[in-house]
Motif scaffolding. Structure first.
Motif, short mmCIF file in Angstrom:
data_model
loop_
_atom_site.label_atom_id
_atom_site.label_comp_id
_atom_site.label_asym_id
_atom_site.label_seq_id
_atom_site.Cartn_x
_atom_site.Cartn_y
_atom_site.Cartn_z
N UNK A 164 0.84 -1.20 0.00
CA UNK A 164 0.00 0.00 0.00
C UNK A 164 0.88 1.24 0.00
N UNK A 165 0.35 2.33 -0.55
CA UNK A 165 1.15 3.55 -0.60
C UNK A 165 0.28 4.78 -0.72
N UNK A 166 0.91 5.92 -0.43
CA UNK A 166 0.24 7.20 -0.58
C UNK A 166 1.24 8.20 -1.13
N UNK A 167 0.74 9.35 -1.56
CA UNK A 167 1.57 10.40 -2.14
C UNK A 167 1.40 11.66 -1.30
N UNK A 168 2.51 12.21 -0.83
CA UNK A 168 2.46 13.32 0.12
C UNK A 168 2.65 14.68 -0.51
N UNK A 169 3.13 14.74 -1.76
CA UNK A 169 3.54 15.98 -2.44
C UNK A 169 4.87 16.44 -1.86
N UNK A 170 5.60 17.19 -2.65
CA UNK A 170 6.94 17.61 -2.26
C UNK A 170 7.00 18.39 -0.96
N UNK A 171 5.94 19.13 -0.68
CA UNK A 171 5.92 19.92 0.55
C UNK A 171 5.12 19.25 1.67
N UNK A 172 4.69 18.00 1.44
CA UNK A 172 3.95 17.27 2.46
C UNK A 172 2.51 17.69 2.62
N UNK A 173 2.00 18.51 1.69
CA UNK A 173 0.66 19.07 1.86
C UNK A 173 -0.47 18.09 1.54
N UNK A 174 -0.20 17.09 0.72
CA UNK A 174 -1.25 16.14 0.36
C UNK A 174 -1.35 15.06 1.43
N UNK A 175 -2.55 14.85 1.91
CA UNK A 175 -2.80 13.81 2.91
C UNK A 175 -3.29 12.54 2.21
N UNK A 176 -3.13 11.38 2.86
CA UNK A 176 -3.60 10.14 2.24
C UNK A 176 -5.07 10.23 1.84
N UNK A 177 -5.37 9.81 0.63
CA UNK A 177 -6.75 9.85 0.13
C UNK A 177 -7.54 8.66 0.68
N UNK A 178 -8.83 8.68 0.44
CA UNK A 178 -9.67 7.55 0.84
C UNK A 178 -9.21 6.27 0.15
N UNK A 179 -8.80 6.39 -1.10
CA UNK A 179 -8.31 5.21 -1.83
C UNK A 179 -7.03 4.68 -1.20
N UNK A 180 -6.11 5.58 -0.88
CA UNK A 180 -4.84 5.18 -0.26
C UNK A 180 -5.08 4.47 1.07
N UNK A 181 -5.93 5.04 1.90
CA UNK A 181 -6.22 4.46 3.21
C UNK A 181 -6.98 3.13 3.06
N UNK A 182 -7.88 3.08 2.08
CA UNK A 182 -8.61 1.83 1.84
C UNK A 182 -7.66 0.72 1.41
N UNK A 183 -6.66 1.06 0.62
CA UNK A 183 -5.66 0.07 0.21
C UNK A 183 -4.88 -0.45 1.40
N UNK A 184 -4.51 0.45 2.31
CA UNK A 184 -3.80 0.03 3.52
C UNK A 184 -4.67 -0.86 4.39
N UNK A 185 -5.94 -0.52 4.50
CA UNK A 185 -6.86 -1.34 5.28
C UNK A 185 -7.02 -2.72 4.67
N UNK A 186 -7.14 -2.77 3.35
CA UNK A 186 -7.23 -4.05 2.64
C UNK A 186 -5.99 -4.89 2.90
N UNK A 187 -4.82 -4.25 2.84
CA UNK A 187 -3.57 -4.97 3.08
C UNK A 187 -3.53 -5.54 4.49
N UNK A 188 -3.94 -4.75 5.47
CA UNK A 188 -3.97 -5.24 6.85
C UNK A 188 -4.87 -6.44 7.01
N UNK A 189 -6.02 -6.40 6.35
CA UNK A 189 -6.96 -7.51 6.43
C UNK A 189 -6.36 -8.77 5.81
N UNK A 190 -5.71 -8.63 4.66
CA UNK A 190 -5.12 -9.78 3.98
C UNK A 190 -3.98 -10.39 4.79
N UNK A 191 -3.17 -9.56 5.41
CA UNK A 191 -2.08 -10.07 6.24
C UNK A 191 -2.63 -10.85 7.42
N UNK A 192 -3.64 -10.30 8.06
CA UNK A 192 -4.25 -10.97 9.21
C UNK A 192 -4.85 -12.32 8.81
N UNK A 193 -5.54 -12.34 7.68
CA UNK A 193 -6.15 -13.60 7.22
C UNK A 193 -5.10 -14.64 6.89
#
Length: 200
Positions: A164-193
Motif C-alpha cells: 500500500x502507498x500514498x503520495x504526500x507531495x513535495x511539501x507534504x501538503x497532500x494527505x492520504x486519500x480515501x483510496x490510499x487508506x482503503x488500500x492500507x486497510x485491505x492490506x492489513x486484512x489480507x495479512x491478518x487472514x
C-alpha cells in the motif's frame, strides 16, 4: 486469533496515518494488532530544521526481539531516494540475531510507503522492505488486485501490488486519500487472514 505488528517510521505523519489504516484492516478481520514506531535516529538539528513531526500516539518498539511475538509484521516507511528511510534500515540492521536463529521464518510480512510524487519510488521502497522480510524467511503478502482501488486512473492515488502507498507531495501538503487508506486497510486484512491460516 493472529497477533499482527504494524511497524513504521514517519517524518510528517503520512506513514503514521497509513499505519492506522493497516491496523484497522487487521482488527476488522477479527485479529489483534499493535502499532509501534522505530526510534528517530536523525540528528536533532535535522529534525528541527526539516520540521519532522513527533510520532505521538504510538509507542516506540523496545527492540528487534519483540518481532518474535507476532504472527505477521507489516512494515511502513517513507521513501528516501527510492528505498526505506535510514531510521527503518537502522532497526533492521539490528536483527542479525533473529536471522541467525530463524526467529521470523514463516511469519507473514508486508510493506507500505509514502512518497513525495507519483513516481517517487513507491515500488522500490516496498521492495527494500520486502527484501528484509524475505531474508528473514517471511511469507510476503502484497496489495493484490482484489483491491480494485489501485486500478483507476481518474485521480492521483497510491497503490502498487508490492504494498500500500500514498503520495504526500513535495511539501507534504497532500494527505492520504480515501483510496490510499482503503488500500492500507485491505492490506492489513489480507495479512491478518494469511497469518491466521498459517499460524492458526
Amino acid at each position: 486469533m493472529a497477533r499482527i505488528l504494524v511497524l513504521y517510521y514517519s517524518s510528517y505523519g503520512h506513514t503514521a496515518q497509513m499505519a492506522e489504516a493497516v491496523a484497522k484492516g487487521v482488527r476488522e478481520a477479527g485479529h489483534e494488532c499493535d502499532i509501534r514506531h522505530v526510534p528517530e535516529t536523525a540528528p536533532q538539528e535535522v529534525v528541527e530544521s526539516a520540521g519532522f513531526q513527533k510520532m505521538e500516539g504510538h509507542q516506540c518498539i523496545e527492540g528487534p526481539e519483540h518481532l518474535e511475538n507476532y504472527a505477521g509484521i507489516v512494515v511502513g516507511s517513507p521513501t528516501r531516494y527510492g528505498r526505506m528511510s535510514s531510521q527503518m534500515a537502522s532497526f533492521w540492521d539490528q536483527t542479525g540475531g533473529l536471522w541467525q536463529k530463524g526467529a521470523l521464518v514463516g511469519k507473514v510480512g508486508a510493506a507500505f510507503t509514502s512518497t513525495a510524487s507519483q513516481h517517487g519510488g513507491q515500488e522500490t521502497t516496498c521492495f527494500s522492505i520486502l527484501t528484509n522480510l524475505l531474508h528473514m524467511g517471511c511469507t510476503v503478502v502484497g496489495l493484490d488486485y482484489g483491491f480494485d482501488g489501485q486500478m483507476g486512473v481518474d485521480a492521483v492515488h497510491g497503490g502498487t501490488p508490492y504494498g500500500a502507498s500514498t503520495i504526500a507531495a513535495g511539501d507534504g501538503s497532500r494527505q492520504p486519500s480515501e483510496v490510499d487508506l482503503a488500500g492500507a486497510t485491505y492490506l492489513g486484512r489480507r495479512v491478518a487472514q494469511a497469518a491466521a491460516k498459517l499460524h492458526g
